[in-house]
Design an enzyme around this catalytic site. Structure first.
Site, PDB file in Angstrom:
ATOM      1  N   HIS A 266       0.881  -1.193   0.000  1.00  0.00           N
ATOM      2  CA  HIS A 266       0.000   0.000   0.000  1.00  0.00           C
ATOM      3  C   HIS A 266       0.912   1.235   0.000  1.00  0.00           C
ATOM      4  O   HIS A 266       1.695   1.433  -0.930  1.00  0.00           O
ATOM      5  CB  HIS A 266      -0.917  -0.108   1.227  1.00  0.00           C
ATOM      6  CG  HIS A 266      -2.063   0.858   1.272  1.00  0.00           C
ATOM      7  ND1 HIS A 266      -2.406   1.693   0.249  1.00  0.00           N
ATOM      8  CD2 HIS A 266      -2.975   1.115   2.267  1.00  0.00           C
ATOM      9  CE1 HIS A 266      -3.470   2.417   0.593  1.00  0.00           C
ATOM     10  NE2 HIS A 266      -3.824   2.084   1.822  1.00  0.00           N
ATOM     11  N   HIS A 307      -1.998  -2.489  -9.633  1.00  0.00           N
ATOM     12  CA  HIS A 307      -2.964  -1.892  -8.718  1.00  0.00           C
ATOM     13  C   HIS A 307      -4.178  -2.784  -8.662  1.00  0.00           C
ATOM     14  O   HIS A 307      -4.565  -3.366  -9.674  1.00  0.00           O
ATOM     15  CB  HIS A 307      -3.363  -0.485  -9.195  1.00  0.00           C
ATOM     16  CG  HIS A 307      -3.971   0.320  -8.103  1.00  0.00           C
ATOM     17  ND1 HIS A 307      -5.308   0.241  -7.794  1.00  0.00           N
ATOM     18  CD2 HIS A 307      -3.425   1.205  -7.233  1.00  0.00           C
ATOM     19  CE1 HIS A 307      -5.553   1.046  -6.775  1.00  0.00           C
ATOM     20  NE2 HIS A 307      -4.430   1.638  -6.413  1.00  0.00           N
ATOM     21  N   ASP A 366       2.854   5.651  -6.994  1.00  0.00           N
ATOM     22  CA  ASP A 366       4.087   5.615  -6.208  1.00  0.00           C
ATOM     23  C   ASP A 366       5.327   5.472  -7.061  1.00  0.00           C
ATOM     24  O   ASP A 366       6.440   5.671  -6.581  1.00  0.00           O
ATOM     25  CB  ASP A 366       4.023   4.455  -5.211  1.00  0.00           C
ATOM     26  CG  ASP A 366       3.050   4.767  -4.099  1.00  0.00           C
ATOM     27  OD1 ASP A 366       2.930   5.950  -3.766  1.00  0.00           O
ATOM     28  OD2 ASP A 366       2.416   3.835  -3.598  1.00  0.00           O
TER      29      ASP A 366
END
Ligand code: CMC
Length: 434
Positions: A266, A307, A366
């Site tokens: 995460h 994802h 990210d």
């Protein structure tokens, strides 16, 4: 209007159970399985792959088309025209603020930036080498001690006040986590500064030296907060909702969310991406890492790829990628230019490779945020702390939304596979009288 229903056939008996279908305003409809438990039937969905745990008006994601909307507004438009604090207001209130409302909201956030002086004492107990997330999870939860007795979570005004308090204090706590680690004095917030500028001031300023904040870098910081502000029912937000469903203090719910965010699957992925880029080190080693990521016998994964919801490009990654170019140009970071080249090459190879294409593994938010944060001079261990600071308005908006309507304590069921009832073997040890 005819009500749509689904029929569940159990063990060949047709139409045994009829279940209502609820239409969404966008995205898939859902089959309401709540009535099943009354008939002793339970559904099984570890990881919530097919289960909507709540209804929500806040954020919509279409993972196949790479769409992310906050209260209907596309993330790309918010990133271009809005600011983090305006987006916070939008998430919490459902509409963009009028000029007066915006000013009032920003002033309220400014007013609450300081933390009780007692919080400083908490940091004395932490080793200097503590991971900043370990400190953040503790001090965020500790704030509940300061705001508990006077807080009525059934009162909408109290809820809005506590949401503003938490959003305002998170950057202060985040900067304290960093300062403790480097052994520098904590910097008090300077309320004449904007949200992101103030954070950079508390992070990099010292009492000995004024810190000039580069507006391009402050804007990039604000953008990073904005792009992380909410992402519907992700693991940390669901954790905040679950903890909040018990009526727990909101600061402790946020601490629970921070804990859930920490893991590398995460929020911890931004830190992991940078470690991966350093480990790769040069473009010539990329193939080796791609090979490892594809090997079914090797648990290694390319960090910043894939994802649960996006099966197309993460729209936040697109914005972040452009911001990355701007920041690197501004700071002229030659070393990070090399890092960025590895990232670009990795991205290109992964986008063309069958393994990644078939599994729809695209770069996520990210993948680029770490490179920008590093160019801003922020150490890797602080990346997830920054994610938490940005995600706070989303957590609070979901907590508030849940408490504003009818809700039940979150209590999943299980598929029990353990031993059935058996008797304790009395007398198996000599002298065991129990
Ligand atoms: N590198 C290599 N293979 C991968 C990767 C990856 N990053 N991600 C998924 N796969 C493979 C996985 O091995 C599996 O292959 P197979 O079908 O052959 O067994 C397939 O793709 C499906 O993976 P999954 O684990 O079932 O997918 P998931 O939806 O449960 O996991 C994820 C999503 C984000 C946890 C995962 O893609 C991952 O671990 N990515 C790397 C960590 C990361 O970047 N996380 C940040 C997410 S974005 C920020 C946030 O919202 O928190």
């Amino acid at each position: 209007m005819t009500r749509k229903t689904a029929r569940l056939t159990i063990d060949g008996e047709p139409g045994t159970v009829e279940l209502p279908i609820h239409e969404s305003s966008a995205g898939p409809s859902v089959i309401d399985v709540r009535g099943l438990s009354e008939q002793g039937i339970f559904t099984y969905d570890p990881g919530f792959m097919s289960t909507a745990a709540c209804d929500s008006d806040i954020t919509f994601i279409n993972g196949d088309d790479g769409v992310l909307l906050h209260r209907g507004y596309p993330i790309e438009q918010l990133a271009e025209h809005s600011s983090f604090l305006e987006t916070c207001y939008l998430l919490l209130h459902g509409e963009l603020p009028e000029a007066g409302e915006k000013l009032e909201f920003e002033n309220n956030i400014r007013y609450h930036t300081m933390v009780d002086q007692q919080i400083h004492q908490f940091f004395r107990g932490f080793p200097r080498s503590s991971h900043p997330m370990s400190m953040l999870v503790s001090v965020a939860g500790a704030l509940s001690a300061f705001y508990h007795h006077s807080l009525d979570i059934s009162d909408p005004e109290h809820r809005m006040l506590v949401a503003q308090r938490i959003i305002a204090k998170m950057p202060t706590l985040a900067a304290m986590c960093y300062k403790h680690g480097v052994g520098q004095p904590f910097m008090y917030p300077r309320n004449s500064l904007g949200f992101a500028e103030n954070f950079l001031h508390m992070l990099f300023g010292t009492p000995c030296e004024e810190q000039d904040i580069n507006p391009v870098l402050a804007r990039a910081m604000d953008l990073i907060f904005l792009l992380h502000a909410d992402h519907e029912q992700n693991a940390s937000t669901s954790t905040v909702r679950l903890a909040g469903s018990t009526g727990a203090n909101p600061f402790s719910c946020i601490a629970a969310g921070i804990a859930a965010l920490w893991g590398p699957a995460h929020g911890g992925a931004n830190e992991a991406v940078l470690k991966m880029l350093f480990e790769i080190g040069s473009e010539s080693r990329i193939d080796e890492f791609i090979r490892r990521a594809k090997d079914p016998d090797d648990p290694y994964r390319l960090m910043g790829f894939g994802h649960r919801v996006y099966k197309n490009f993460d729209p936040r990654a697109t914005v972040m990628r452009e911001a990355c170019d701007r920041v690197l140009e501004e700071v002229g970071a030659a070393a990070d230019g090399a890092l960025f080249r590895i990232a670009r090459r990795l991205e290109q190879i992964a986008l063309e490779d069958d393994y990644f294409v078939e599994r729809k593994l695209y770069p996520n938010v990210d993948f680029y945020s770490g490179i920008i944060l590093r160019a801003l001079g922020i150490p890797t261990s602080m990346f997830t702390v920054i994610f938490a600071t940005g995600r706070t308005p989303g957590w609070m908006a979901h907590w508030n939304e849940m408490l504003s309507g009818a809700y039940k304590i979150g209590r999943p069921r299980q598929l029990y596979r353990g031993p059935v009832k058996r008797d304790y073997p009395v007398g198996r040890f000599a002298g065991n009288s129990a």
